[in-house]
Design a protein around this motif. Structure first.
Motif, PDB file in Angstrom:
ATOM      1  N   SER B  97       0.860  -1.188   0.000  1.00  0.00           N
ATOM      2  CA  SER B  97       0.000   0.000   0.000  1.00  0.00           C
ATOM      3  C   SER B  97       0.893   1.234   0.000  1.00  0.00           C
ATOM      4  O   SER B  97       1.893   1.275   0.708  1.00  0.00           O
ATOM      5  CB  SER B  97      -0.876   0.027   1.257  1.00  0.00           C
ATOM      6  OG  SER B  97      -1.645  -1.140   1.341  1.00  0.00           O
ATOM      7  N   ILE B  99       1.023   5.571   0.136  1.00  0.00           N
ATOM      8  CA  ILE B  99       0.305   6.796   0.487  1.00  0.00           C
ATOM      9  C   ILE B  99       1.097   7.978  -0.054  1.00  0.00           C
ATOM     10  O   ILE B  99       2.315   8.040   0.136  1.00  0.00           O
ATOM     11  CB  ILE B  99       0.220   6.990   2.020  1.00  0.00           C
ATOM     12  CG1 ILE B  99      -0.155   5.712   2.750  1.00  0.00           C
ATOM     13  CG2 ILE B  99      -0.679   8.160   2.390  1.00  0.00           C
ATOM     14  CD1 ILE B  99      -1.569   5.321   2.643  1.00  0.00           C
ATOM     15  N   ILE B 113      -4.081   7.321  -2.130  1.00  0.00           N
ATOM     16  CA  ILE B 113      -3.644   6.034  -1.589  1.00  0.00           C
ATOM     17  C   ILE B 113      -3.760   4.975  -2.673  1.00  0.00           C
ATOM     18  O   ILE B 113      -4.703   4.995  -3.468  1.00  0.00           O
ATOM     19  CB  ILE B 113      -4.457   5.670  -0.323  1.00  0.00           C
ATOM     20  CG1 ILE B 113      -3.929   4.366   0.284  1.00  0.00           C
ATOM     21  CG2 ILE B 113      -5.947   5.564  -0.612  1.00  0.00           C
ATOM     22  CD1 ILE B 113      -4.369   4.162   1.711  1.00  0.00           C
ATOM     23  N   LEU B 115      -4.086   1.004  -2.919  1.00  0.00           N
ATOM     24  CA  LEU B 115      -4.262  -0.249  -2.181  1.00  0.00           C
ATOM     25  C   LEU B 115      -4.131  -1.384  -3.183  1.00  0.00           C
ATOM     26  O   LEU B 115      -4.910  -1.456  -4.142  1.00  0.00           O
ATOM     27  CB  LEU B 115      -5.635  -0.287  -1.508  1.00  0.00           C
ATOM     28  CG  LEU B 115      -5.921   0.823  -0.489  1.00  0.00           C
ATOM     29  CD1 LEU B 115      -7.345   0.721   0.035  1.00  0.00           C
ATOM     30  CD2 LEU B 115      -4.948   0.744   0.674  1.00  0.00           C
ATOM     31  N   PRO B 116      -3.168  -2.264  -3.005  1.00  0.00           N
ATOM     32  CA  PRO B 116      -2.947  -3.309  -4.014  1.00  0.00           C
ATOM     33  C   PRO B 116      -4.161  -4.216  -4.223  1.00  0.00           C
ATOM     34  O   PRO B 116      -4.393  -4.693  -5.333  1.00  0.00           O
ATOM     35  CB  PRO B 116      -1.750  -4.097  -3.467  1.00  0.00           C
ATOM     36  CG  PRO B 116      -1.512  -3.620  -2.088  1.00  0.00           C
ATOM     37  CD  PRO B 116      -2.162  -2.308  -1.930  1.00  0.00           C
ATOM     38  N   SER B 117      -4.946  -4.432  -3.156  1.00  0.00           N
ATOM     39  CA  SER B 117      -6.110  -5.308  -3.314  1.00  0.00           C
ATOM     40  C   SER B 117      -7.154  -4.675  -4.218  1.00  0.00           C
ATOM     41  O   SER B 117      -7.870  -5.363  -4.940  1.00  0.00           O
ATOM     42  CB  SER B 117      -6.747  -5.586  -1.959  1.00  0.00           C
ATOM     43  OG  SER B 117      -5.875  -6.325  -1.198  1.00  0.00           O
ATOM     44  N   VAL B 118      -7.262  -3.367  -4.141  1.00  0.00           N
ATOM     45  CA  VAL B 118      -8.262  -2.665  -4.954  1.00  0.00           C
ATOM     46  C   VAL B 118      -7.667  -2.359  -6.343  1.00  0.00           C
ATOM     47  O   VAL B 118      -8.385  -2.190  -7.311  1.00  0.00           O
ATOM     48  CB  VAL B 118      -8.718  -1.357  -4.227  1.00  0.00           C
ATOM     49  CG1 VAL B 118      -9.841  -0.672  -4.956  1.00  0.00           C
ATOM     50  CG2 VAL B 118      -9.146  -1.677  -2.801  1.00  0.00           C
ATOM     51  N   ARG B 122      -6.732   5.847  -5.082  1.00  0.00           N
ATOM     52  CA  ARG B 122      -7.918   6.535  -4.560  1.00  0.00           C
ATOM     53  C   ARG B 122      -7.505   7.855  -3.957  1.00  0.00           C
ATOM     54  O   ARG B 122      -6.448   7.965  -3.341  1.00  0.00           O
ATOM     55  CB  ARG B 122      -8.595   5.689  -3.469  1.00  0.00           C
ATOM     56  CG  ARG B 122      -9.068   4.350  -3.928  1.00  0.00           C
ATOM     57  CD  ARG B 122     -10.276   4.473  -4.783  1.00  0.00           C
ATOM     58  NE  ARG B 122     -10.830   3.176  -5.113  1.00  0.00           N
ATOM     59  CZ  ARG B 122     -11.789   2.984  -5.999  1.00  0.00           C
ATOM     60  NH1 ARG B 122     -12.304   4.013  -6.645  1.00  0.00           N
ATOM     61  NH2 ARG B 122     -12.238   1.788  -6.235  1.00  0.00           N
ATOM     62  N   ARG B 123      -8.369   8.796  -4.098  1.00  0.00           N
ATOM     63  CA  ARG B 123      -8.128  10.092  -3.482  1.00  0.00           C
ATOM     64  C   ARG B 123      -8.758  10.056  -2.097  1.00  0.00           C
ATOM     65  O   ARG B 123      -9.854   9.579  -1.926  1.00  0.00           O
ATOM     66  CB  ARG B 123      -8.805  11.156  -4.358  1.00  0.00           C
ATOM     67  CG  ARG B 123      -8.749  12.552  -3.811  1.00  0.00           C
ATOM     68  CD  ARG B 123      -7.509  13.221  -4.345  1.00  0.00           C
ATOM     69  NE  ARG B 123      -7.463  14.606  -3.907  1.00  0.00           N
ATOM     70  CZ  ARG B 123      -7.949  15.589  -4.631  1.00  0.00           C
ATOM     71  NH1 ARG B 123      -8.514  15.362  -5.810  1.00  0.00           N
ATOM     72  NH2 ARG B 123      -7.846  16.832  -4.185  1.00  0.00           N
ATOM     73  N   LEU B 124      -8.022  10.564  -1.145  1.00  0.00           N
ATOM     74  CA  LEU B 124      -8.553  10.581   0.220  1.00  0.00           C
ATOM     75  C   LEU B 124      -8.755  12.016   0.626  1.00  0.00           C
ATOM     76  O   LEU B 124      -7.880  12.854   0.372  1.00  0.00           O
ATOM     77  CB  LEU B 124      -7.517   9.919   1.125  1.00  0.00           C
ATOM     78  CG  LEU B 124      -7.964   9.381   2.459  1.00  0.00           C
ATOM     79  CD1 LEU B 124      -8.885   8.198   2.257  1.00  0.00           C
ATOM     80  CD2 LEU B 124      -6.744   8.934   3.249  1.00  0.00           C
ATOM     81  N   LEU B 125      -9.905  12.300   1.189  1.00  0.00           N
ATOM     82  CA  LEU B 125     -10.136  13.691   1.585  1.00  0.00           C
ATOM     83  C   LEU B 125      -9.632  13.898   3.007  1.00  0.00           C
ATOM     84  O   LEU B 125     -10.017  13.172   3.913  1.00  0.00           O
ATOM     85  CB  LEU B 125     -11.633  14.027   1.506  1.00  0.00           C
ATOM     86  CG  LEU B 125     -12.247  13.959   0.117  1.00  0.00           C
ATOM     87  CD1 LEU B 125     -13.716  14.364   0.179  1.00  0.00           C
ATOM     88  CD2 LEU B 125     -11.507  14.866  -0.863  1.00  0.00           C
TER      89      LEU B 125
END
Lengths: 803, 272
Positions: B97, B99, B113, B115-118, B122-125
């Motif tokens: 993972s 960040i 972020i 995430l290898p599983s996903v 992804r954007r994190l707010l």
């Protein structure tokens, strides 16, 4: 005995001084007795349910969860002023000492987060970052809350009409926040926010225990009332001020002494034992009356105060010591109990009884020898007593109609046995508070609008670090949660599975089809990592430990009735066995329900064992002292009969065997034996005076029988004052002890003499004709005719042919 | 008489000088508090560095959780904002993972972020500075460089921490907004007098109570004696919950050219 008592009278100043010094010392010790309101020390630590609860509260807290509910009188909670109140209350609660921060939960709590998602991924935000002001802010907040299934109806009612603020407090030995303090502090916080627009309620186990503590604090007043009532009964019986006061002095001193011993040993009193002094008071007064009654009899015979004092103690002393020792041993056998409160109860009661014995053998003879004897007018007044007339009727009826008496007794006992088979073991802490009590109202609100006022916690131990992140474990938790939510009485359930499911949905653009546990263990780990970027380190501490090895499924129920909950536990265990993989341990259950269940199961079970213990002790002592097994059985009779009838009545009336009622049975067994001992001793004494067993029976009833009646009336009346207290434990205890006292005294003056007359046991009849002196017969006759209770002559007895 | 007069003059001069020193020092130190904080904020502004980070999360009375990661950090041309990349190595479930944080002097930081599983970036707010940083006891406020002008700084006293003389400076948010954003009512910092490195902080929550305690257990001078210091070991203790986080930085490398592409959100999934 005679030499001893003459010595006591001779050294009366010394004796009185010694008693005064002991009383002062023990009085100081009694004043230092601490009141223990720590719930944990009062629980049976070996009970499986308590063990689970302890493990859960060690891992996650939750042992002392309270809830403040806030209902606006108009509209829903989504009003800026109301939300501001919720924010202030939450902050104030979170700042209390001893609070478990990670278990402070409300829509305003920092750890109450909304998990949502969009095309970019997961968004984690507090449900209420700032108190919303504009309608748009409020709409956003509503949307955030409604998107999280785990907060409704836990923190917000389904219709949005009410909100709850949950708080939990650590339970430590040096508890900075005892339950009454928690209650007071929460009440203060709520009072600051109270106005005409809102209604607040506070609920939870600490609040319940605080109310219980309130009742316990009123106990000194009940004690005072009991003293007055017992005094009045004694006055009714003896019609002299001295007779009214002296037994009370013994009784009050016994209470002080017994509490003093507790102080010396260093054990604390607790809420459950608050009624114990009334018991000590009643028992001590009981023994005092036996000696007093005998003193009057002896004074009637001789007219010599000092001789009457000596004779009374000589003749009743042995019976009193035996009865006292039996009762004390019975109560001391409670020391074998798991629950400390029961051990303290045994110790205080036994200490009180032994103190009463000591005082009756020292203080009372010493002081009575100094007081003026009863005047003629006083003695005449005694004859008008209502109790006397009732006993006189029994004295004529029972020996003459033994068959009828025994048949009636057998019938009542048989009916009672039939009734007793229908008895159920059940308890409900909530139901203990009277209708209309603030706790009931609070509980009703919790049950109507939220998940429920009671908690049931299920511990899931995966037995490996990060094991809770396993999809099969989370799915099993989710399945169990769904199963529980569909059970009657269950209002809400919460676990880490809720959050993981919601994260999965958020990561799939908030598509509700993904509101499920993902298949990939690593993915679950990564979701949690992702959550960690916006969430706090303790956001999930309420439901999972830091290692993700243990998790707890929190269930809120609207019922705490033992029977219903036991059934729920059974079903939950079955379902868990079906759902969870074999390498995972699921423990059902902790929480307030399990604690209550563990406590009442232990107390009820141990009380039943205790009754058997006490009965064996009574039988053993009775058989040993009278050297007859039949005597042992007779000593057991009044209390056993009373207990069977009480249990029968409970079965028929549907009163469950609970914490309050089970205690009663052990009490009655111990006290009831006193009556039998006094009656049998008197039979033996009368046997020496007269060969005719019916005449013996009549005399026994007219003398000791009367005293038994006085004692039982005093105890019954003393306990009866607990009936209007409102708290069901006190009500049941008061009602049942009163009834049992009346029943066991009735058995002692009906069944017991009837059996003696019928079976003419050797330990009584073999003493016939052993009276001392040539003029024994005349003395005996004179004794009978002189005694005030013999206003009805023996010639009035209709002799029945022996069967 | 003459001798007495000389003694008197000497005494007068000593007293006068001491008094003058006190007056001058307090006149100098009052405004200096802000300078000290500003200098302190500069100590870890290093153009580029990387390290291995071991993060120990220690609950009260519980067993610790360990996470290992690599961190890459690069100062932006504005000299204030940093770009940071954290690559997780362990535990197994979060290994791989990544960040990425783009700090912004003004406004919220950007966080991505992977995430290898996903298998997606992804954007994190970021929801506010007071939130926990990666589930640790550090908040975003704690790990990012404080904005000096947002606070009123007062030099309280001088004190020695671990044998190092320090300025003790109280920093109070100037506006209600900063208070709310950070969740802190004030911070008391111990800043070393020799190198301006912050070695201890007492953090007070909004109700004024002592909330967290940060202690730098080990410091390392980097960047070839240009007054740049990095923490090697730092502990943050939440005094309310008893939970603490210990960060240990090893293999610290500075003066290393770090490619900007490392901090491109679109490449986050390729760094593994």
């Amino acid at each position: 005995m005679r030499r001893y008592i003459e010595w006591v009278i001779g050294q009366r100043i010394l004796v009185l001084t010694a008693v005064a010094i002991i009383t002062v010392v023990l009085g100081f010790a009694a004043a230092r007795v601490k009141i223990d309101i720590n719930r944990k020390t009062q629980l049976p630590q070996d009970h499986p349910l308590i063990k689970i609860e302890n493990r859960i509260s060690d891992l996650f807290g939750g042992a002392r969860i309270t809830a403040i509910t806030i209902n606006p009188k108009q509209g829903d909670i989504y009003q800026p002023t109301l939300l501001a109140k919720i924010r202030r209350i939450t902050d104030a609660v979170d700042a209390l000492p001893g609070v478990v921060h990670h278990n402070v939960l409300s829509i305003s709590a920092i750890r109450a987060k909304a998990i949502t998602g969009n095309a970019d991924g997961m968004i984690v935000q507090p449900l209420m970052q700032e108190v919303p002001v504009t309608q748009a802010d409020i709409t956003d907040m509503k949307k955030r809350i409604s998107g999280q299934t785990f907060y409704t109806p836990l923190l917000v009612s389904r219709d949005g009409a009410a909100a709850a603020i949950l708080a939990d407090f650590y339970e430590t030995d040096d508890d900075p926040m005892p339950n009454p303090v928690i209650h007071r502090r929460l009440q203060e916080i709520v009072d600051r926010e109270a106005d005409e627009t809102v209604e607040f309620h506070i609920t939870g186990m600490p609040i319940w225990l605080s109310y219980l503590d309130n009742y316990a604090r009123k106990m000194p007043w009940y004690l005072l009332a009991a003293v007055l009532i017992i005094g009045l009964i004694h006055y009714e019986a003896f019609r002299t001020v001295q007779a009214m006061l002296l037994p009370l002095v013994t009784a009050v001193l016994s209470v002080v002494w017994s509490l003093g011993w507790l102080g010396v040993i260093g054990l604390p009193m607790d809420t459950w034992n608050s009624m114990t002094p009334i018991l000590v008071l009643a028992v001590a007064a009981g023994h005092a009356v036996q000696i007093l009654k005998r003193y009057y009899e002896e004074y009637e015979k001789t007219g010599d105060n000092r001789a009457a004092v000596v004779e009374a103690v000589v003749k009743v002393g042995n019976a009193m010591i035996l009865a006292g020792i039996i009762a004390a041993c019975g109560f001391l056998s409670l020391l074998l109990f798991d629950v400390r409160t029961v051990r303290v109860f045994g110790l205080v009661t036994a200490g009180g009884i032994l103190s009463a014995l000591f005082l009756e053998m020292t203080f009372i003879p010493a002081i009575r020898s100094m007081l003026p004897p009863p005047g003629k007018r006083d003695r005449e007044k005694q004859r008008a007593s209502f109790l006397d007339r009732s006993v006189e009727w029994l004295a004529h009826t029972v020996p003459a109609r033994t068959r009828t008496v025994l048949a009636a007794g057998a019938l009542v006992v048989l009916l009672s046995v039939a009734g007793a088979t229908r008895i159920v073991v059940n308890d409900s802490f909530n139901a203990a508070m009277p209708e209309g009590h603030p706790y009931h109202n609070a509980e009703k609100v919790m049950n109507r609008l939220f998940g429920g006022a009671n908690t049931m916690s299920i511990l899931v131990d995966s037995r490996e670090i990060d094991g809770i992140k396993r999809p099969d474990v989370l799915r099993a938790m989710d399945g169990l949660q769904d199963f529980l939510k569909n059970q009657d009485h269950v209002g809400a359930a919460q676990s880490i599975a809720d959050y993981v499911k919601r994260m999965n949905q958020a990561m799939h653009n908030d598509d509700p089809r993904y509101n499920a546990v993902p298949d990939d263990r690593a993915m679950i780990g990564q979701y949690l990592l992702l959550y960690g970027f916006s969430g706090g380190p303790d956001d999930f501490d309420m439901v999972v430990d830091k290692d993700y090895r243990n998790a707890v499924l929190r269930v809120f129920t609207k019922n705490d009735d033992d029977r219903t909950m036991r059934e729920l536990f059974r079903k939950t265990e079955e379902k868990a066995a079906e759902l969870f993989p074999g390498d995972v341990t699921v423990s059902v259950a902790g929480g307030t329900i399990a604690t209550a269940l563990g406590l009442s199961e232990t107390v009820v079970k141990q009380k039943i064992i205790n009754i058997c213990q006490v009965l064996i002790i009574i039988f053993a002592f009775g058989s040993l002292v009278f050297r007859s097994l039949f005597a042992g059985l007779l000593v057991m009779l009044p209390s056993t009969a009373a207990m069977v009838v009480s249990l029968g009545a409970m079965g028929i009336l549907g009163i469950p065997l609970s914490l309050g009622t089970a205690t009663t049975s052990a009490l009655t067994v111990s006290i009831g034996a006193d009556y039998a001992v006094y009656v049998l001793y008197r039979f033996r004494e009368e046997a020496r005076n007269d060969d005719d067993i019916k005449i013996q029976a009549q005399r026994v009833l007219m003398s000791t029988g009367k005293a038994v009646f006085y004692v039982s009336s005093a105890i019954a009346a003393g306990f009866a004052i607990l009936v209007p207290t409102g708290l069901s434990y006190y009500r049941q205890l008061g009602g049942l002890v009163s009834t049992s006292m009346v029943l066991s005294s009735l058995a002692a003056v009906t069944l017991l003499p009837a059996l003696v007359v019928r079976f003419k046991p050797g330990f009584i009849t073999q003493l016939s004709g052993q009276a001392a002196g040539v003029n024994g017969f005349a003395e005996k006759r004179m004794g009978v005719s002189l005694a005030p209770e013999n206003a009805v002559s023996t010639t009035h007895i209709r002799k029945e042919p022996e069967l | 008489m003459k001798r007495s007069a000389i003694i008197l003059i000497i005494v007068f001069l000593i007293v006068f000088q001491a008094a003058a020193r006190v007056t001058v020092s307090s006149a100098e130190e009052q405004p200096a508090a802000k300078d000290i904080v500003s200098k302190s904020a500069e100590t870890d502004k290093i153009p580029g560095w990387s390290a291995k980070v071991v993060m120990r999360l220690v609950p009260k009375g519980g067993s610790e959780r360990v996470r290992e990661s690599l961190i890459f950090s690069k100062l932006r041309p504005n000299g204030a904002d940093m770009h940071r990349l954290v690559q997780f190595i362990s535990p197994a479930d979060i290994s791989g993972s990544n960040i990425l944080i783009h700090e912004h002097k003004e406004g919220n930081d950007d966080i991505w972020i992977y995430l290898p599983s996903v298998k997606k970036v992804r954007r994190l707010l970021a929801n506010g500075k007071k939130e926990s940083f990666m589930g640790t006891d550090f908040s975003y406020t704690d790990i990012t460089t404080p904005k000096v002008d947002d606070y009123a700084h007062t030099l309280l006293r001088r004190e020695t921490v671990n044998d190092a003389p320090c300025y003790v400076i109280e920093s109070v948010p100037k506006t209600e907004e900063t208070r709310r954003d950070t969740g802190y009512s004030k911070t008391v910092n111990w800043i070393r007098t020799d190198n301006y490195a912050r070695v201890k902080s007492e953090i007070h929550d909004l109700s004024g109570g002592l909330f967290k305690l940060m202690q730098v257990l080990s410091l390392k001078e980097v960047d070839g004696g240009r007054g740049k210091w990095l923490m090697e070991k730092v502990e943050m203790r939440n005094l309310r919950s008893g939970h603490s986080t210990l960060l240990t930085f090893t293999n610290i490398e500075t003066n290393k050219e770090i490619n900007d592409r490392l901090f491109a959100p679109g490449r986050l999934d390729r760094e593994n």
